[in-house]
Design a protein around this motif. Structure first.
Motif, short mmCIF file in Angstrom:
data_model
loop_
_atom_site.label_atom_id
_atom_site.label_comp_id
_atom_site.label_asym_id
_atom_site.label_seq_id
_atom_site.Cartn_x
_atom_site.Cartn_y
_atom_site.Cartn_z
N MET A 1 0.84 -1.20 0.00
CA MET A 1 0.00 0.00 0.00
C MET A 1 0.88 1.25 0.00
O MET A 1 1.89 1.32 0.70
N ASN A 2 0.49 2.23 -0.79
CA ASN A 2 1.23 3.48 -0.84
C ASN A 2 0.86 4.33 0.36
O ASN A 2 -0.23 4.87 0.44
N THR A 3 1.79 4.45 1.30
CA THR A 3 1.51 5.20 2.52
C THR A 3 1.83 6.68 2.36
O THR A 3 1.74 7.43 3.32
N ASP A 4 2.23 7.08 1.13
CA ASP A 4 2.45 8.50 0.90
C ASP A 4 1.14 9.27 0.86
O ASP A 4 1.11 10.47 1.05
N SER A 5 0.06 8.58 0.57
CA SER A 5 -1.26 9.20 0.55
C SER A 5 -2.21 8.38 1.41
O SER A 5 -1.94 7.22 1.74
N LEU A 6 -3.33 8.97 1.78
CA LEU A 6 -4.31 8.26 2.58
C LEU A 6 -5.03 7.22 1.72
O LEU A 6 -5.48 7.55 0.61
N PRO A 7 -5.15 5.99 2.18
CA PRO A 7 -5.82 4.96 1.37
C PRO A 7 -7.27 5.35 1.09
O PRO A 7 -8.02 5.69 2.00
N GLY A 8 -7.63 5.33 -0.18
CA GLY A 8 -8.97 5.73 -0.58
C GLY A 8 -9.08 7.19 -0.93
O GLY A 8 -10.06 7.62 -1.55
N LEU A 9 -8.07 7.98 -0.53
CA LEU A 9 -8.04 9.42 -0.82
C LEU A 9 -6.66 9.75 -1.39
O LEU A 9 -5.82 10.36 -0.74
N PRO A 10 -6.40 9.35 -2.64
CA PRO A 10 -5.04 9.44 -3.19
C PRO A 10 -4.50 10.85 -3.33
O PRO A 10 -3.29 11.03 -3.48
N ASP A 11 -5.37 11.86 -3.28
CA ASP A 11 -4.91 13.25 -3.41
C ASP A 11 -4.47 13.85 -2.08
O ASP A 11 -4.02 15.00 -2.05
N LEU A 12 -4.62 13.09 -0.98
CA LEU A 12 -4.30 13.63 0.34
C LEU A 12 -3.17 12.86 0.99
O LEU A 12 -3.20 11.63 1.05
N LEU A 121 2.72 5.84 20.50
CA LEU A 121 3.74 4.87 20.14
C LEU A 121 3.55 4.42 18.69
O LEU A 121 2.45 4.50 18.13
N ASP A 122 4.64 3.94 18.09
CA ASP A 122 4.58 3.49 16.70
C ASP A 122 3.46 2.47 16.51
O ASP A 122 3.31 1.55 17.34
N THR A 123 2.70 2.61 15.44
CA THR A 123 1.58 1.73 15.02
C THR A 123 0.36 1.83 15.93
O THR A 123 -0.55 1.01 15.81
N PHE A 124 0.29 2.82 16.80
CA PHE A 124 -0.83 2.92 17.74
C PHE A 124 -2.04 3.66 17.17
O PHE A 124 -2.96 4.01 17.90
N ALA A 125 -2.05 3.89 15.84
CA ALA A 125 -3.22 4.52 15.22
C ALA A 125 -3.54 3.85 13.88
O ALA A 125 -3.47 4.47 12.82
N PRO A 126 -3.92 2.57 13.90
CA PRO A 126 -4.30 1.92 12.64
C PRO A 126 -5.62 2.49 12.11
O PRO A 126 -6.56 2.75 12.86
N VAL A 127 -5.66 2.70 10.79
CA VAL A 127 -6.82 3.30 10.13
C VAL A 127 -7.14 2.50 8.87
O VAL A 127 -6.23 2.06 8.16
N SER A 128 -8.41 2.34 8.61
CA SER A 128 -8.85 1.65 7.39
C SER A 128 -8.68 2.55 6.18
O SER A 128 -8.26 3.71 6.28
N SER A 129 -9.04 2.04 5.02
CA SER A 129 -9.19 2.88 3.84
C SER A 129 -10.34 3.86 4.08
O SER A 129 -11.26 3.58 4.87
N PHE A 130 -10.29 4.99 3.41
CA PHE A 130 -11.33 6.00 3.57
C PHE A 130 -12.40 5.86 2.50
O PHE A 130 -12.12 5.51 1.35
N VAL A 131 -13.62 6.15 2.89
CA VAL A 131 -14.73 6.24 1.95
C VAL A 131 -15.04 7.72 1.76
O VAL A 131 -14.96 8.51 2.71
N SER A 132 -15.34 8.12 0.53
CA SER A 132 -15.61 9.52 0.24
C SER A 132 -16.76 10.04 1.09
O SER A 132 -17.75 9.33 1.34
N ALA A 133 -16.63 11.28 1.53
CA ALA A 133 -17.70 11.90 2.32
C ALA A 133 -19.02 11.90 1.56
O ALA A 133 -20.10 11.84 2.18
N ALA A 134 -18.97 11.93 0.23
CA ALA A 134 -20.19 11.93 -0.57
C ALA A 134 -20.98 10.64 -0.43
O ALA A 134 -22.18 10.61 -0.70
N GLU A 135 -20.31 9.56 0.03
CA GLU A 135 -20.98 8.27 0.19
C GLU A 135 -21.63 8.10 1.56
O GLU A 135 -22.28 7.09 1.81
N ILE A 136 -21.43 9.05 2.44
CA ILE A 136 -22.03 9.00 3.77
C ILE A 136 -23.20 9.98 3.80
O ILE A 136 -23.02 11.20 3.75
N ALA A 137 -24.40 9.42 3.88
CA ALA A 137 -25.60 10.26 3.80
C ALA A 137 -25.72 11.20 4.98
O ALA A 137 -26.11 12.36 4.83
N ASP A 138 -25.40 10.70 6.19
CA ASP A 138 -25.56 11.50 7.40
C ASP A 138 -24.38 11.26 8.33
O ASP A 138 -24.31 10.23 9.00
#
Length: 220
Positions: A1-12, A121-138
């Motif tokens: 996985m490319n950790t240079d950008s946020l997974p699911g948000l390649p522009d960030l 500490l290292d690895t103490f903030a695991p995060v999933s891939s992101f879903v676009s805000a447009a896909e979250i109704a509320d």
């Protein structure tokens, strides 16, 4: 996985990691903490961020805990953002785990010291891939959950937050300029607990829309 950008948000690219403590009343009570009257804010280090894979617990941590949360990624720069405009500054949402060295945090709290060393500490903030805000109704009705070794341990919904996401963004941006790629861990519900070697953590956002899987490894 490319950790240079946020997974699911390649522009960030990932930026600051802001976290909210005691944002669910039941969680505050389960740890015998007062229910706050305004957001409790702390930060994690950039080296704590990771994705699917291993979370590594150092040997000196005796009581590591999981805390499952909705994570919001900021899309554009903002300062003094009105709450009514705050959601326009979100690029997407993920599920994350605020891994906490509870023994260290307890010691720090007793001395009225910041929680940084217990949270960053290292690895103490695991995060999933992101879903676009447009896909979250509320955004005020996002469900999430955590299973540990196949057993459900936490179930939450952003509708139960003491301080909703728009208010968190407005509050943070009053003090600091939020920038693209900044992350906000929005708080955990009740049900936190201790981690053990080999534990498999499976977290979900919106009943499986986005998932996160990590394995807990302990240093010798």
């Amino acid at each position: 996985m490319n950790t240079d950008s946020l997974p699911g948000l390649p522009d960030l690219q990932p930026g600051n990691i802001f976290c909210i403590g005691r944002n669910y009343a039941a969680h505050a009570r389960e740890l015998n903490n007062p229910v706050p009257e305004r957001p409790v804010i702390f930060t994690k280090s950039s080296s704590s961020l990771c994705y699917d894979g291993n979370v590594v617990i150092p040997a000196f941590v005796k009581e590591p805990h999981y805390e499952t949360e909705v994570v919001a990624a900021i899309s554009r720069e903002g300062k003094n953002i009105p709450a009514g405009e705050a959601l326009q500054h979100i690029a997407g949402y993920a599920v994350g785990i605020d891994v906490t060295a509870r023994d260290i945090q307890t010691e720090l709290k007793e001395k009225s010291h910041p929680w940084f060393l217990a949270k960053s500490l290292d690895t103490f903030a695991p995060v999933s891939s992101f879903v676009s805000a447009a896909e979250i109704a509320d955004p005020n009705n996002i469900s999430f959950s955590l299973e540990v070794n196949g057993e459900r341990r936490q179930t939450g919904d952003t509708s139960l937050m003491l301080f909703p996401i728009d208010l968190l963004i407005a509050t943070l941006s009053k003090y600091v300029t939020l920038k693209p790629g900044d992350l906000i861990f929005t708080g955990t519900p009740e049900g936190v607990g201790q981690l053990h070697p080999g534990d498999h953590l499976h977290a979900e956002l919106q009943q499986g829309l986005i998932t996160l899987d990590v394995i807990i490894a302990f240093e010798n």
